[in-house]
Design an enzyme around this catalytic site. Sequence first.
Site, PDB file in Angstrom:
ATOM      1  N   CYS A 102       8.728   8.173 -53.970  1.00  0.00           N
ATOM      2  CA  CYS A 102       9.192   8.198 -52.584  1.00  0.00           C
ATOM      3  C   CYS A 102      10.598   8.799 -52.512  1.00  0.00           C
ATOM      4  O   CYS A 102      10.775   9.977 -52.776  1.00  0.00           O
ATOM      5  CB  CYS A 102       9.101   6.815 -51.959  1.00  0.00           C
ATOM      6  SG  CYS A 102       9.231   6.867 -50.144  1.00  0.00           S
ATOM      7  N   HIS A 211       3.473   6.357 -52.294  1.00  0.00           N
ATOM      8  CA  HIS A 211       3.677   5.181 -53.150  1.00  0.00           C
ATOM      9  C   HIS A 211       2.408   4.917 -53.967  1.00  0.00           C
ATOM     10  O   HIS A 211       1.456   4.319 -53.451  1.00  0.00           O
ATOM     11  CB  HIS A 211       3.991   3.944 -52.309  1.00  0.00           C
ATOM     12  CG  HIS A 211       5.335   3.956 -51.687  1.00  0.00           C
ATOM     13  ND1 HIS A 211       6.463   3.501 -52.331  1.00  0.00           N
ATOM     14  CD2 HIS A 211       5.746   4.385 -50.466  1.00  0.00           C
ATOM     15  CE1 HIS A 211       7.507   3.632 -51.543  1.00  0.00           C
ATOM     16  NE2 HIS A 211       7.099   4.180 -50.404  1.00  0.00           N
ATOM     17  N   GLU A 213       2.067   2.731 -56.206  1.00  0.00           N
ATOM     18  CA  GLU A 213       1.944   1.275 -56.369  1.00  0.00           C
ATOM     19  C   GLU A 213       1.315   0.600 -55.164  1.00  0.00           C
ATOM     20  O   GLU A 213       0.918  -0.570 -55.232  1.00  0.00           O
ATOM     21  CB  GLU A 213       3.311   0.662 -56.673  1.00  0.00           C
ATOM     22  CG  GLU A 213       4.248   0.486 -55.493  1.00  0.00           C
ATOM     23  CD  GLU A 213       4.976   1.760 -55.084  1.00  0.00           C
ATOM     24  OE1 GLU A 213       5.844   1.674 -54.188  1.00  0.00           O
ATOM     25  OE2 GLU A 213       4.674   2.837 -55.645  1.00  0.00           O
TER      26      GLU A 213
END
EC number: 4.3.2.10
Length: 260
Positions: A102, A211, A213
């Site tokens: 990011c 992202h 994750e």
Amino acid sequence: MSHSTGSVADPLGAAEATTTTVPRVVVLDHGSGNVRSVVRALENAGAQVELTADRERALAADGLVVPGVGAFAATIAQVRGVGGDRIIEQRLAGGLPVLGICVGLQIMFDAGTEHGERSVGLAQWPGEVTALEASVVPHMGWNTVQSPAQSLLFDGITDERFYFVHSYAARQWEMEQIGSLNAPLVTWAEHDGDRFVAAVENAALTATQFHPEKSGEAGSKLLANWLRTLPRPQTDIADHAGAGAGAERDGAASPEEMPA
């Protein structure tokens, strides 16, 4: 090649556990609000993870992850505040892998301009991060990407969707191929007709605007793809059982995430 998260409940037998290679990854602890989910996602993808800003440990790791949420100016100040700029530069000079996430991607460019304020980045790539030109901002949610055929990062996941939360992006790619060096692989995405850089694979430096994750199974596969590119010494998993969980416990409570 098999991976292990290094957990106490590892199903591998003791003999196999001592010979399985586990990539050692440091998540740079510079005050970003999304470190808990990043640490957990890397562990789930097969890494032994440590959250730290210690220079020696960051330089010794197989991979370094630079997370970031919020404003460009605040993130670059935090990274510089813990000496992260020098750590990143030294790793890249030695060909040691770095992954930005990011705003961790955005700060790799020359500069970022937000609300009329221009902040100098790490200048690993030419160009500037600017506001998205879209009717709906921030760009928040799932989106597809267009990755080059040679991409290792998106191997097996070219048709997947990834999770974005941002209002700014690198909307041009200005780096040309130099001599015989391979040109960086640039992945693109589009929001409301505005095209922007979604990921870059540039030798030891890799970064994503989205992202991983927070991108479910697709994000986990992408992180596993990145881990497969890392140098891996033989590691005794039993010696490091639970290291990643401890790193997460040591992290401060995550503040409210804001669009980058």
